[in-house]
Motif scaffolding. Structure first.
Motif, PDB file in Angstrom:
ATOM      1  N   UNK A 253     -37.968  72.124  39.446  1.00  0.00           N
ATOM      2  CA  UNK A 253     -37.879  72.240  40.906  1.00  0.00           C
ATOM      3  C   UNK A 253     -37.828  73.691  41.368  1.00  0.00           C
ATOM      4  N   UNK A 254     -38.457  73.953  42.494  1.00  0.00           N
ATOM      5  CA  UNK A 254     -38.426  75.268  43.123  1.00  0.00           C
ATOM      6  C   UNK A 254     -37.430  75.191  44.279  1.00  0.00           C
ATOM      7  N   UNK A 255     -36.360  75.937  44.199  1.00  0.00           N
ATOM      8  CA  UNK A 255     -35.328  75.896  45.243  1.00  0.00           C
ATOM      9  C   UNK A 255     -35.878  76.476  46.538  1.00  0.00           C
ATOM     10  N   UNK A 256     -35.739  75.709  47.614  1.00  0.00           N
ATOM     11  CA  UNK A 256     -36.302  76.100  48.904  1.00  0.00           C
ATOM     12  C   UNK A 256     -35.173  76.201  49.934  1.00  0.00           C
ATOM     13  N   UNK A 257     -35.065  77.338  50.631  1.00  0.00           N
ATOM     14  CA  UNK A 257     -34.019  77.470  51.659  1.00  0.00           C
ATOM     15  C   UNK A 257     -34.411  76.718  52.930  1.00  0.00           C
ATOM     16  N   UNK A 258     -33.434  76.228  53.653  1.00  0.00           N
ATOM     17  CA  UNK A 258     -33.721  75.527  54.907  1.00  0.00           C
ATOM     18  C   UNK A 258     -34.021  76.541  55.999  1.00  0.00           C
ATOM     19  N   UNK A 259     -35.225  76.433  56.563  1.00  0.00           N
ATOM     20  CA  UNK A 259     -35.671  77.344  57.617  1.00  0.00           C
ATOM     21  C   UNK A 259     -36.359  76.506  58.677  1.00  0.00           C
ATOM     22  N   UNK A 260     -35.726  76.340  59.823  1.00  0.00           N
ATOM     23  CA  UNK A 260     -36.242  75.427  60.837  1.00  0.00           C
ATOM     24  C   UNK A 260     -37.615  75.832  61.367  1.00  0.00           C
ATOM     25  N   UNK A 261     -37.865  77.139  61.442  1.00  0.00           N
ATOM     26  CA  UNK A 261     -39.158  77.604  61.940  1.00  0.00           C
ATOM     27  C   UNK A 261     -39.723  78.657  60.982  1.00  0.00           C
ATOM     28  N   UNK A 262     -40.210  78.220  59.821  1.00  0.00           N
ATOM     29  CA  UNK A 262     -40.705  79.178  58.832  1.00  0.00           C
ATOM     30  C   UNK A 262     -41.978  79.881  59.299  1.00  0.00           C
ATOM     31  N   UNK A 263     -42.067  81.156  58.988  1.00  0.00           N
ATOM     32  CA  UNK A 263     -43.263  81.924  59.346  1.00  0.00           C
ATOM     33  C   UNK A 263     -44.402  81.565  58.394  1.00  0.00           C
ATOM     34  N   UNK A 264     -45.611  81.921  58.794  1.00  0.00           N
ATOM     35  CA  UNK A 264     -46.769  81.666  57.940  1.00  0.00           C
ATOM     36  C   UNK A 264     -46.653  82.418  56.619  1.00  0.00           C
ATOM     37  N   UNK A 265     -46.091  83.616  56.686  1.00  0.00           N
ATOM     38  CA  UNK A 265     -45.917  84.428  55.473  1.00  0.00           C
ATOM     39  C   UNK A 265     -44.966  83.740  54.495  1.00  0.00           C
ATOM     40  N   UNK A 266     -43.908  83.140  55.044  1.00  0.00           N
ATOM     41  CA  UNK A 266     -42.937  82.452  54.198  1.00  0.00           C
ATOM     42  C   UNK A 266     -43.563  81.205  53.564  1.00  0.00           C
ATOM     43  N   UNK A 267     -44.348  80.481  54.348  1.00  0.00           N
ATOM     44  CA  UNK A 267     -45.036  79.299  53.823  1.00  0.00           C
ATOM     45  C   UNK A 267     -45.994  79.718  52.715  1.00  0.00           C
ATOM     46  N   UNK A 268     -46.729  80.795  52.953  1.00  0.00           N
ATOM     47  CA  UNK A 268     -47.670  81.295  51.937  1.00  0.00           C
ATOM     48  C   UNK A 268     -46.953  81.695  50.659  1.00  0.00           C
ATOM     49  N   UNK A 269     -45.774  82.304  50.802  1.00  0.00           N
ATOM     50  CA  UNK A 269     -45.004  82.739  49.627  1.00  0.00           C
ATOM     51  C   UNK A 269     -44.609  81.551  48.761  1.00  0.00           C
ATOM     52  N   UNK A 270     -44.047  80.518  49.369  1.00  0.00           N
ATOM     53  CA  UNK A 270     -43.593  79.361  48.596  1.00  0.00           C
ATOM     54  C   UNK A 270     -44.767  78.508  48.121  1.00  0.00           C
ATOM     55  N   UNK A 271     -45.843  78.536  48.865  1.00  0.00           N
ATOM     56  CA  UNK A 271     -47.044  77.841  48.407  1.00  0.00           C
ATOM     57  C   UNK A 271     -47.583  78.508  47.143  1.00  0.00           C
ATOM     58  N   UNK A 272     -47.590  79.838  47.135  1.00  0.00           N
ATOM     59  CA  UNK A 272     -48.052  80.575  45.949  1.00  0.00           C
ATOM     60  C   UNK A 272     -47.138  80.309  44.754  1.00  0.00           C
ATOM     61  N   UNK A 273     -45.835  80.233  45.004  1.00  0.00           N
ATOM     62  CA  UNK A 273     -44.887  79.912  43.937  1.00  0.00           C
ATOM     63  C   UNK A 273     -45.166  78.517  43.380  1.00  0.00           C
ATOM     64  N   UNK A 274     -45.477  77.589  44.268  1.00  0.00           N
ATOM     65  CA  UNK A 274     -45.749  76.215  43.847  1.00  0.00           C
ATOM     66  C   UNK A 274     -47.024  76.156  43.002  1.00  0.00           C
ATOM     67  N   UNK A 275     -48.070  76.830  43.463  1.00  0.00           N
ATOM     68  CA  UNK A 275     -49.342  76.832  42.737  1.00  0.00           C
ATOM     69  C   UNK A 275     -49.150  77.410  41.337  1.00  0.00           C
ATOM     70  N   UNK A 276     -48.426  78.507  41.253  1.00  0.00           N
ATOM     71  CA  UNK A 276     -48.179  79.137  39.945  1.00  0.00           C
ATOM     72  C   UNK A 276     -47.391  78.205  39.033  1.00  0.00           C
ATOM     73  N   UNK A 277     -46.394  77.517  39.592  1.00  0.00           N
ATOM     74  CA  UNK A 277     -45.579  76.589  38.807  1.00  0.00           C
ATOM     75  C   UNK A 277     -46.416  75.419  38.294  1.00  0.00           C
TER      76      UNK A 277
END
Length: 361
Positions: free
Chosen positions: A314-338
């Protein structure tokens, strides 16, 4: 045959001989062997699910309409009334049945391929999760068996975690089929349903999303190892909004269940196929498996190829009610790599070569 005739003659003459005792004396070769019976039961178990998924909803819809034109109209009216009252249940947690999830038929379903579920890390019951399932395949056999039933012991391997496999919302508009799906803990893959499970249902929930969806099924073929993920970021944004951890899941062998006629890009039929996929929500694939009675014939029974589902870290994800596009891209990249690491770690164990790579489209 002589033994049977002798038994029958003995019963008529009152000698006390029973047909049962005489049948027990027959050579074993007379009876189907246990392994053949087991295989037939496995085929029946898989076939009933394929027919259910492909046809039950449409058949029950037509039957319900027909009943309104008969003397049974009152029963149809009662069911329709209940359907209206119960309409929102699928997106409010559904109606899971532990009894249905534990039916013996699912163990035959599992053993036909066979299907295995491999756990790589513990999941904490005080967290919620979004599982990204890859690849889609044609009918998602691995996803259904592992997360829609208890055939592979999900609850024992992940104690305190309740899986909810997300599928097309249109399936829950069809009578009877909707109830059958809900009994397995299956839910609509829409925002309201997933919001409810991750926000209003406590913790220990795992929503399984087949990220590639219908578009990915168009690429499904034996030996293929590509997934549609590059521009699929909605599930990552939702994970951030709900503070739910992301878990990559890869099923080796999912694409081997059927052979598909893959139409060339740019052709009229390929364009039509994609338009129908967007219109209907599912891809009208040209696929075939093996026949019911002859293994070398064509039919809708899937090929009995092993499917092994690996649940990653599992990839630990912080709760962010209004995530920025940059933040979404960061965790998406982490997911793809995983996901790529998960594929590379296990690929040689399940039929792929060391040189094979996972293509992200």
């Amino acid at each position: 045959m002589k033994t049977i005739l002798a038994a029958y003659s003995g019963v008529l003459k009152g000698t006390g001989s029973s047909i049962l005792s005489s049948l027990q004396d027959l050579p074993l070769a007379f009876w189907p062997c246990g392994s053949k019976i087991e295989k037939h039961l496995q085929v029946i178990a898989v076939l009933q699910w394929v027919i259910t998924f492909l046809a039950l909803g449409a058949v029950c819809t037509v039957l319900l309409i027909y009943m309104f034109c008969t003397d049974c109209w009152f029963i149809a009216a009662l069911y329709t009334s209940w359907l209206i009252v119960d309409w929102n249940t699928p997106k409010q947690g559904g109606r899971r049945s532990s009894w249905v999830r534990s039916w013996t038929v699912w163990t035959y379903f599992r053993d036909y391929f066979p299907i295995r579920l491999i756990k790589t890390h513990n999941l904490l019951p005080n967290r919620n999760y979004i599982f990204g399932y890859h690849p889609h395949g044609i009918l998602c056999f691995g996803a259904f068996c592992n997360f829609g039933t208890e055939a592979t012991d999900f609850s024992k391997k992940f104690p305190g975690i309740k899986p909810s496999l997300a599928t097309l919302a249109g399936n829950f508009r069809m009578p009877v089929l909707r109830d059958y799906l809900m009994s397995g803990g299956i839910c609509p893959v829409n925002k309201d349903s997933i919001d409810y499970l991750l926000s209003c249902n406590g913790t220990g929930n795992a929503v399984i999303i087949v990220v590639g969806g219908a578009a990915e099924s168009l690429h499904s073929a034996p030996g293929m190892n590509s997934v549609i993920l590059k521009n699929r970021k909605g599930f990552v944004r939702m994970a951030l909004q709900k503070g739910s951890d992301l878990v990559p899941v890869y099923s080796f062998g999912e694409n081997d269940a059927y052979k598909q006629v893959i139409l060339e890009e740019g052709t009229y039929w390929r364009t039509l196929q994609k338009k129908l996929q967007k219109l209907l929500g599912f891809a009208p694939c040209l696929f075939h498996g093996c026949g019911l009675f002859f293994g070398n014939s064509w039919g809708i029974v899937p090929y009995g190829k092993p499917i092994t589902t690996i649940v990653g870290e599992p990839i630990t994800v912080p709760k962010t009610e209004d995530p920025s596009d940059e933040m979404v891209d960061l965790y998406h990249a982490m997911y793809v790599k995983s996901l790529q690491c998960l594929f590379n770690k296990y690929k040689t164990r399940f039929g792929f070569k060391e040189s094979d790579i996972l293509y992200i489209e």
